[in-house]
Structure formats: C-alpha cells, structure tokens
Design a protein around this motif. Structure first.
Motif, mmCIF file in Angstrom:
data_model
loop_
_atom_site.group_PDB
_atom_site.id
_atom_site.type_symbol
_atom_site.label_atom_id
_atom_site.label_comp_id
_atom_site.label_asym_id
_atom_site.label_seq_id
_atom_site.Cartn_x
_atom_site.Cartn_y
_atom_site.Cartn_z
ATOM 1 N N THR A 179 -0.951 -8.564 -8.331
ATOM 2 C CA THR A 179 -1.858 -7.522 -7.862
ATOM 3 C C THR A 179 -2.603 -7.994 -6.616
ATOM 4 O OG1 THR A 179 -2.168 -6.676 -10.108
ATOM 5 C CG2 THR A 179 -3.807 -6.023 -8.472
ATOM 6 N N MET A 180 -2.731 -7.091 -5.643
ATOM 7 C CA MET A 180 -3.446 -7.407 -4.409
ATOM 8 C C MET A 180 -3.919 -6.108 -3.771
ATOM 9 S SD MET A 180 -2.124 -9.783 -1.194
ATOM 10 C CE MET A 180 -1.983 -11.264 -2.217
ATOM 11 N N ILE A 181 -4.963 -6.185 -2.984
ATOM 12 C CA ILE A 181 -5.467 -5.034 -2.253
ATOM 13 C C ILE A 181 -4.535 -4.710 -1.086
ATOM 14 C CG2 ILE A 181 -7.363 -4.195 -0.797
ATOM 15 C CD1 ILE A 181 -8.085 -4.285 -3.706
ATOM 16 N N CYS A 182 -4.253 -3.425 -0.901
ATOM 17 C CA CYS A 182 -3.496 -2.982 0.271
ATOM 18 C C CYS A 182 -4.488 -2.473 1.322
ATOM 19 C CB CYS A 182 -2.500 -1.888 -0.090
ATOM 20 S SG CYS A 182 -1.487 -1.350 1.319
ATOM 21 N N SER A 183 -4.413 -3.016 2.512
ATOM 22 C CA SER A 183 -5.358 -2.656 3.578
ATOM 23 C C SER A 183 -5.021 -1.335 4.254
ATOM 24 C CB SER A 183 -5.403 -3.768 4.634
ATOM 25 O OG SER A 183 -5.831 -4.984 4.065
ATOM 26 N N ASP A 184 -3.855 -0.789 3.959
ATOM 27 C CA ASP A 184 -3.425 0.465 4.578
ATOM 28 C C ASP A 184 -3.407 1.581 3.541
ATOM 29 O OD1 ASP A 184 -2.870 -0.665 7.148
ATOM 30 O OD2 ASP A 184 -1.016 -1.512 6.304
ATOM 31 N N PRO A 185 -3.574 2.837 3.971
ATOM 32 C CA PRO A 185 -3.388 3.955 3.038
ATOM 33 C C PRO A 185 -1.930 4.041 2.612
ATOM 34 C CG PRO A 185 -3.703 4.752 5.282
ATOM 35 C CD PRO A 185 -3.972 3.283 5.317
ATOM 36 N N LEU A 186 -1.699 4.504 1.385
ATOM 37 C CA LEU A 186 -0.357 4.559 0.820
ATOM 38 C C LEU A 186 0.081 6.013 0.647
ATOM 39 C CD1 LEU A 186 -1.085 1.849 -1.833
ATOM 40 C CD2 LEU A 186 0.664 1.615 -0.075
ATOM 41 N N PRO A 187 1.335 6.326 1.007
ATOM 42 C CA PRO A 187 1.816 7.704 0.848
ATOM 43 C C PRO A 187 2.127 8.017 -0.605
ATOM 44 C CG PRO A 187 3.599 6.297 1.596
ATOM 45 C CD PRO A 187 2.369 5.427 1.555
ATOM 46 N N ASP A 188 2.194 9.302 -0.945
ATOM 47 C CA ASP A 188 2.657 9.664 -2.283
ATOM 48 C C ASP A 188 4.142 9.338 -2.376
ATOM 49 O OD1 ASP A 188 4.384 12.340 -2.062
ATOM 50 O OD2 ASP A 188 2.746 12.442 -0.597
ATOM 51 N N CYS A 189 4.621 9.089 -3.597
ATOM 52 C CA CYS A 189 5.995 8.584 -3.721
ATOM 53 C C CYS A 189 6.955 9.569 -4.369
ATOM 54 C CB CYS A 189 5.998 7.267 -4.493
ATOM 55 S SG CYS A 189 5.609 7.435 -6.223
ATOM 56 N N GLY A 190 6.524 10.773 -4.697
ATOM 57 C CA GLY A 190 7.453 11.740 -5.271
ATOM 58 C C GLY A 190 7.852 11.369 -6.679
ATOM 59 N N ASP A 191 9.071 11.785 -7.078
ATOM 60 C CA ASP A 191 9.481 11.632 -8.469
ATOM 61 C C ASP A 191 10.297 10.370 -8.734
ATOM 62 O OD1 ASP A 191 11.768 12.307 -7.126
ATOM 63 O OD2 ASP A 191 12.298 14.013 -8.413
ATOM 64 N N ARG A 192 10.478 9.505 -7.713
ATOM 65 C CA ARG A 192 11.199 8.246 -7.916
ATOM 66 C C ARG A 192 10.253 7.066 -7.722
ATOM 67 N NH1 ARG A 192 16.048 7.577 -4.112
ATOM 68 N NH2 ARG A 192 15.277 9.405 -2.980
ATOM 69 N N GLU A 193 10.423 6.066 -8.534
ATOM 70 C CA GLU A 193 9.652 4.835 -8.334
ATOM 71 C C GLU A 193 9.962 4.293 -6.945
ATOM 72 O OE1 GLU A 193 8.734 0.844 -10.965
ATOM 73 O OE2 GLU A 193 9.525 2.688 -11.841
ATOM 74 N N THR A 194 8.930 3.876 -6.219
ATOM 75 C CA THR A 194 9.083 3.533 -4.808
ATOM 76 C C THR A 194 8.640 2.096 -4.564
ATOM 77 O OG1 THR A 194 8.735 5.827 -4.148
ATOM 78 C CG2 THR A 194 8.406 4.149 -2.455
ATOM 79 N N PHE A 195 9.404 1.412 -3.726
ATOM 80 C CA PHE A 195 9.078 0.050 -3.329
ATOM 81 C C PHE A 195 8.899 0.017 -1.814
ATOM 82 C CE2 PHE A 195 11.160 -0.318 -7.384
ATOM 83 C CZ PHE A 195 10.388 -1.267 -8.040
ATOM 84 N N LEU A 196 7.673 -0.278 -1.385
ATOM 85 C CA LEU A 196 7.333 -0.294 0.029
ATOM 86 C C LEU A 196 7.286 -1.730 0.534
ATOM 87 C CD1 LEU A 196 4.405 2.304 -0.020
ATOM 88 C CD2 LEU A 196 6.796 2.731 0.595
ATOM 89 N N LEU B 75 -2.777 7.232 -1.729
ATOM 90 C CA LEU B 75 -3.897 6.376 -2.105
ATOM 91 C C LEU B 75 -4.597 5.865 -0.849
ATOM 92 C CD1 LEU B 75 -2.092 4.322 -4.910
ATOM 93 C CD2 LEU B 75 -3.754 6.160 -5.236
ATOM 94 N N PRO B 76 -5.908 5.713 -0.903
ATOM 95 C CA PRO B 76 -6.636 5.263 0.281
ATOM 96 C C PRO B 76 -6.483 3.760 0.516
ATOM 97 C CG PRO B 76 -8.138 5.512 -1.564
ATOM 98 C CD PRO B 76 -6.806 6.019 -2.024
ATOM 99 N N ALA B 77 -6.779 3.334 1.736
ATOM 100 C CA ALA B 77 -6.818 1.910 2.044
ATOM 101 C C ALA B 77 -7.815 1.222 1.126
ATOM 102 C CB ALA B 77 -7.198 1.709 3.504
ATOM 103 N N GLY B 78 -7.504 -0.017 0.744
ATOM 104 C CA GLY B 78 -8.381 -0.754 -0.158
ATOM 105 C C GLY B 78 -8.027 -0.623 -1.618
ATOM 106 N N THR B 79 -6.930 0.081 -1.928
ATOM 107 C CA THR B 79 -6.498 0.239 -3.319
ATOM 108 C C THR B 79 -5.784 -1.034 -3.797
ATOM 109 O OG1 THR B 79 -6.232 2.637 -3.065
ATOM 110 C CG2 THR B 79 -5.067 1.591 -4.882
#
Length: 394
Positions: A327-344, A383-387
């Motif tokens: 687990t770690m904080i993401c400094s960037d906002p994250l897009p929604d991922c739809g109906d499939r599990e997503t790996f960014l 999700l917003p930055a800092g999540t």
C-alpha cells in the motif's frame, strides 16, 4: 472469463516443482534447495581469536606495564591443541585457534614486542576477544531450509555447511514463440516497410531467466498456421512451458490457440483484467502453455501477474510469494476503471506513486521506468490525488 484472483489462484495451484537433482555445490548459484542444508560441524570448530594480538592467562596479568615471554604463534588454519605455558603469551591472529589455558586475547595495539618478549603497556579493557566454539552454529544445525533460493547471501551461509553437493529443484525449461507478420528483428525492421521491431520476447526471455527458468528456444514467426504448428510441436517436445506471444485474440490472423495437435485443456481462457484480457493458460498433455498478448505493455503486465508466480512455483519456490500487494499513496488522481480489474503502471518516487503518462497497452517508452502496478478493483470510481492504493512491485 474469470477474475484476476481466480486466475492467480489457478497459477499458484498448478505451479508445482518439476523434480529434483543433485548438483556440485559450485553450480548451485541461483538454484532452489529441495533438501535443507545442515552443518557438518560447529562454527567456529574451536575457540578462536576475534582479533590480532596475544593470548594470555588471566592468572599472569599484572599491573601495567608488564612483560611476558612469547611461547609460540597461532594463525588461522593452525591445528588446535597448542598449550599456552604458565607465565607466557602466544602471538595469535584473527581466526586462529586459542591455545589451551588461554583466557583472553590482548589486542596488539596494547602491546609492544621486542624479540621474543611482549610488553603490555596500555589498558586492555574487559573484552576477551574470543569467539567461542559453536557460537555461530552447532554441528547438525539447520543452515538453509528447503525452498530457499540460493542467492549471493544464502549461498554464503549454505557453503558454511561444508557440503560438496546439494539437492535442488529442476529449473523449468521454457520455449518462447512470438507471432506476427509485422515483426522483425531489432536492427532489421527499419529496412522493411510496415515492419516493427519485435521487442517482447527479449523481455520475456530475460524475465524467465531471472525467475529461474532456462530458455531452451526463442523464435519469431509469421502468422502462418502450418509453420506455427510445427514450431509449437517442437517447443512442447523440448520445454516444460511454452509461452506464445501474440495471436491470443479472436482475429482472422490470431492463431496461437489453434496450432496444437491436442486440444487445449484450459486452466483459464482469458481474464477480466485491463490490460491483458486475452492472456490464457492451458495444459497440452504434460506441458503448460501460457498465451500472452502481443502488445508490449499488456504482455509485460500479464507476465508479471502470472508468469512470475508460475515460474517460481515450477522451480521450487512459493508461487504465492510472487504476488504480494503493498500500500502506498498515489500523488496523481486515478481514473475510474469500469467493469474490469485494472492495473496502472506507475513509478515510486519519494515515498509515493506517480502514474505513467501513458497507460496505452501498446506503449513501450515508459516500461523501463515503471516499477509499480496500481491495482483498481472492478467498479472503482475516479479517485483524488493522495488516495492510498494497493500496488505490486513491477
């Protein structure tokens, strides 16, 4: 189509060791122990000196300064059993056996030698500077358990067991076939209109070797079913695992699933993830076939998710340890991922995650700098930055 967790569980279940062999210890680097290594004898084998100096008896110590005759010398590798006479000192070096009767070693910085006499002129303190027999480990003590990878540190510990041979798991033999009419060898693609450099097989071959596999063949072939059928048959004869790169979808020129003489016994035909939905795993007789997408990012992401635990399991390691999320904080906002599990794809910078600029499945520019895969479950909203997010080292 199954979920990522279901697919991973299938890989962990199927990733079992292929067998065991006994090899000379000098060849054990990078191998996984099939049988624990224990110590043939204690270390140190006898009491030894921890410093260069002079072995003395406590009974002979006097008020400083005082002198003692030098009765002999003990160096590393000397046979034990020398006896220190009363009212004498013995020159001794680090790792040398302590003579019988000695109670301590006074370091050479506190002494001055003149011929066969040593004078102790400085305070030598309370330290005895002796490594007791068996203080590191005892005879028969476990040094390295079965299942341990013999890397540069564990190999050092295992060597202390004084074993000329070790029992290790077999390394999986891996064949790689990259398919695509558009592909050409690096350095050649620029000479052929419409061609692109074939890049994925090089990364997959390197990953295979890094994870304990042996690449027995690596081929690049056009989308010609007859040639692919021959190559696949040869690969299955040579390898425990065949990796097919490309041709994993359902287009007219996607042949990687249809070139086998036996029907595929699917472990899973595709996985509900992005990128990499077309990834598949099947049995062909006693062999395994892993199909990776042809797009470079999709191929490398699915290789990290499924090939790494599969190779670790086949080579004797715990496949479950290969995919452990942090687990770690993401400094960037994250897009929604739809109906499939997503790996960014992302980078770890100053204790937080930063998204790669491009998340395109065919991208290659940022692959070398990305070292994390952020995991977003199906239906995750923007999700917003800092999540705080779950991620896998990449």
């Amino acid at each position: 189509m199954i979920s990522f967790d279901e697919a991973l569980a299938s890989v962990v279940a199927i990733g079992q060791p292929l067998g065991v062999e006994t090899i000379p210890f000098p060849e054990a680097s990078g191998r996984v122990l099939a049988k624990a290594v224990s110590a043939r004898f204690a270390m140190p084998r006898t009491d030894v000196s921890a410093m260069d100096g002079y072995a003395v008896r406590d009974a002979d110590l006097c008020a400083l300064p005082f002198s003692l005759p030098i009765a002999g010398e003990s160096v590393a590798g000397s046979p034990p059993g020398q006896v220190l006479p009363a009212r004498a000192a013995m020159r001794i070096f680090t790792g040398a056996p302590l003579p019988e009767g000695a109670d301590r070693v006074i370091v050479q910085e506190s002494a001055q030698r003149d011929g066969n006499v040593v004078t102790f002129h400085r305070s030598y303190g309370p330290g005895r500077h002796i490594r007791k027999a068996g203080s590191d480990f005892r005879a028969g003590e476990l040094l390295m358990p079965a299942g341990r990878l013999l890397d540069w540190k564990s190999l050092t510990t295992a060597a202390a067991g004084d074993r000329g041979e070790v029992s290790v798991f077999l390394r999986p033999r891996v064949a790689i076939i990259a398919t695509g009419d558009e592909l050409a060898d690096p350095g050649v693609a620029g000479t052929r209109p419409g061609a692109i450099p074939e890049s994925v097989s090089y990364g997959i071959a390197a990953l295979t070797t890094q994870q304990g596999g042996i690449v027995v063949r690596c081929e690049r072939l056009p989308d010609q079913p007859a040639r692919l059928r021959i190559a696949a048959a040869q690969a299955l004869a040579d390898a425990d695992l065949l990796i097919m790169i490309g041709g994993a979808s359902v287009g007219d020129r996607d042949h990687s699933r249809s070139v086998f003489e036996q029907d595929l016994d699917y472990v899973f035909p595709k996985v509900a993830i992005k990128p990499g939905k077309p990834v598949w795993l099947a049995r062909v007789g006693r062999r395994l076939v892993l199909g990776l997408p042809g797009n470079p990012t999709s191929a490398l992401v699915t290789a990290r998710l499924f090939l790494v635990p599969l190779l670790q399991g086949l080579s004797g390691r715990d496949p479950g340890e290969a995919v452990v999320f942090e687990t770690m904080i993401c400094s960037d906002p994250l897009p929604d991922c739809g109906d499939r599990e997503t790996f960014l794809r992302a980078r770890r910078i100053d204790g937080s995650l930063r998204l790669a600029v491009s998340q395109d499945s065919s991208g290659q520019l940022e692959l070398a700098t990305c070292d994390a895969l952020i995991r977003l479950l199906p239906g995750t909203p923007a999700l917003p930055a800092g999540t705080a997010v779950s991620f896998l080292p990449f």
